[in-house]
Write an enzyme that holds these catalytic residues in place. Structure first.
Site, PDB file in Angstrom:
ATOM      1  N   GLU A  58      -6.204   8.320   7.006  1.00 56.68           N
ATOM      2  CA  GLU A  58      -6.017   8.196   8.419  1.00 56.68           C
ATOM      3  C   GLU A  58      -5.488   9.789   9.069  1.00 56.68           C
ATOM      4  O   GLU A  58      -5.325   9.722  10.004  1.00 56.68           O
ATOM      5  CB  GLU A  58      -5.064   7.374   9.084  1.00 56.68           C
ATOM      6  CG  GLU A  58      -5.453   5.906   9.535  1.00 56.68           C
ATOM      7  CD  GLU A  58      -4.925   5.250  10.585  1.00 56.68           C
ATOM      8  OE1 GLU A  58      -5.537   4.809  11.625  1.00 56.68           O
ATOM      9  OE2 GLU A  58      -3.662   4.807  10.403  1.00 56.68           O
ATOM     10  N   HIS A  99       1.984   9.235  12.886  1.00 56.38           N
ATOM     11  CA  HIS A  99       1.705   7.939  13.382  1.00 56.38           C
ATOM     12  C   HIS A  99       2.289   6.696  12.637  1.00 56.38           C
ATOM     13  O   HIS A  99       2.846   6.770  11.762  1.00 56.38           O
ATOM     14  CB  HIS A  99       0.036   8.620  12.586  1.00 56.38           C
ATOM     15  CG  HIS A  99      -0.126   6.642  12.862  1.00 56.38           C
ATOM     16  ND1 HIS A  99      -0.196   6.335  14.191  1.00 56.38           N
ATOM     17  CD2 HIS A  99      -1.279   6.249  12.096  1.00 56.38           C
ATOM     18  CE1 HIS A  99      -1.356   4.871  13.780  1.00 56.38           C
ATOM     19  NE2 HIS A  99      -1.480   5.109  12.805  1.00 56.38           N
ATOM     20  N   HIS A 116       3.434   2.651  13.268  1.00 60.99           N
ATOM     21  CA  HIS A 116       2.933   0.607  13.888  1.00 60.99           C
ATOM     22  C   HIS A 116       3.966   0.355  14.463  1.00 60.99           C
ATOM     23  O   HIS A 116       4.202  -0.665  13.992  1.00 60.99           O
ATOM     24  CB  HIS A 116       2.037   0.425  12.525  1.00 60.99           C
ATOM     25  CG  HIS A 116       1.188   1.187  11.908  1.00 60.99           C
ATOM     26  ND1 HIS A 116       0.820   0.862  10.692  1.00 60.99           N
ATOM     27  CD2 HIS A 116       0.338   1.502  12.166  1.00 60.99           C
ATOM     28  CE1 HIS A 116      -0.588   1.349  10.690  1.00 60.99           C
ATOM     29  NE2 HIS A 116      -0.697   2.100  11.541  1.00 60.99           N
ATOM     30  N   HIS A 155      -2.625  -1.120  17.409  1.00 68.19           N
ATOM     31  CA  HIS A 155      -2.801  -0.325  16.504  1.00 68.19           C
ATOM     32  C   HIS A 155      -1.523   0.236  16.534  1.00 68.19           C
ATOM     33  O   HIS A 155      -0.288  -0.288  15.453  1.00 68.19           O
ATOM     34  CB  HIS A 155      -3.264   0.885  16.258  1.00 68.19           C
ATOM     35  CG  HIS A 155      -3.692   1.715  14.776  1.00 68.19           C
ATOM     36  ND1 HIS A 155      -4.773   2.163  14.704  1.00 68.19           N
ATOM     37  CD2 HIS A 155      -2.374   1.914  13.916  1.00 68.19           C
ATOM     38  CE1 HIS A 155      -4.158   2.662  13.466  1.00 68.19           C
ATOM     39  NE2 HIS A 155      -3.434   2.000  13.307  1.00 68.19           N
TER      40      HIS A 155
END
Length: 272
Positions: A88, A107, A109, A189
């Site tokens: 990603e 990023h 989760h 996500h």
């Protein structure tokens, strides 16, 4: 470039490496990331390049040998023989491409945040440490950007998905093209966070998670009390602006504490 300049740049770059590794450890220590998730930084002297770790759990990276340089244009490694990277990384490359003043991306989760990506309940700033969230946080949906040949695993594996996500942050009214939002949620996500530097980005990620936990507690309290009539009182637009301005001057304080925590923990190593 003179020898003195080269030496000076080397020292600065080494500090970037160290902060990138420490930031990854801090995010793991505070449960913002686990075996998954990633932090990156724009190269301080080559704005067309960004740096992030190889494909490894954030808590285990420990040296500059674990870091990889990528071209922002296409998210390809500058060194074709570099260690395998995150699938990603286009999240990062496309955010850097769209917003020149963004110099760090995370990023995550975070399990405290994910419910706000699927419930239809807007994540909003509800305490002064998270004013940067504003009066609403946009939610990006993989399904809206998906093309027929994209794998339906919700991962941002390519530039068109990354570009769609980056666009979700919007553009502010300022002439520099900075993002309107600094946090965007990703349906089912997680979230992506933008900032002008590593310390600010880490702080925003941690306090986004804390804000989500506080908001969930407040919503649960209201649901459990049938006599509650007043709405939850989120931060106003002016409070958002003023708390965001204040926190910009205070990032060094939590960073210093968090750094000591990971250094004393015994789990993490940083040789940069």
């Amino acid at each position: 470039m003179s020898t003195t300049q080269s030496s000076s740049e080397s020292v600065i770059l080494q500090q970037y490496y160290r902060d990138l590794i420490s930031g990854s450890h801090i995010l793991h220590y505070h449960n913002v990331v686990d075996a998954f998730g990633h932090l990156s930084v724009r190269h301080p002297f080559k704005p067309e390049i960004f740096i992030m770790s190889r494909n490894a759990a954030p808590g285990v990276i420990s040296s500059p040998n674990d870091l990889v340089e990528y071209n922002i244009e296409d998210a390809r490694a500058v060194d074709p023989n570099a260690a395998a990277g995150f699938a990603e990384r286009c999240i990062h490359s496309e955010c850097y491409k769209r917003y020149p003043d963004v110099h760090s991306v995370i990023h995550s989760h975070s399990e405290a945040v994910v419910p706000y990506t699927i419930s239809g309940v807007s994540l909003r700033a509800c305490y002064h440490m998270a004013g940067f969230l504003g009066t609403s946080v946009p939610v990006w949906d993989f399904a809206d950007a998906q093309q027929p040949d994209d794998i339906s695993d919700l991962l941002v594996r390519n530039t068109h998905l990354g570009s769609s996500l980056a666009a979700t942050f919007g553009t502010s009214d300022s002439k520099d093209g900075s993002p309107q939002h600094v946090v965007a949620l990703m349906r089912g996500h997680g979230l992506t966070v933008l900032a002008a530097g590593i310390q600010d980005c880490v702080m925003r990620a941690i306090y986004t998670q804390k804000n989500a936990a506080i908001q969930t507690t407040a919503l649960s309290m209201r649901a459990a009390d049938s006599s509650a009539t007043a709405p939850i009182k989120y931060l106003s637009q002016k409070e958002v602006a003023d708390t965001t301005s204040w926190i910009k001057t205070s990032a060094h304080r939590p960073w210093g504490l968090w750094l000591r925590e990971v250094e004393a923990c015994g789990l993490y190593a940083n040789s940069a």
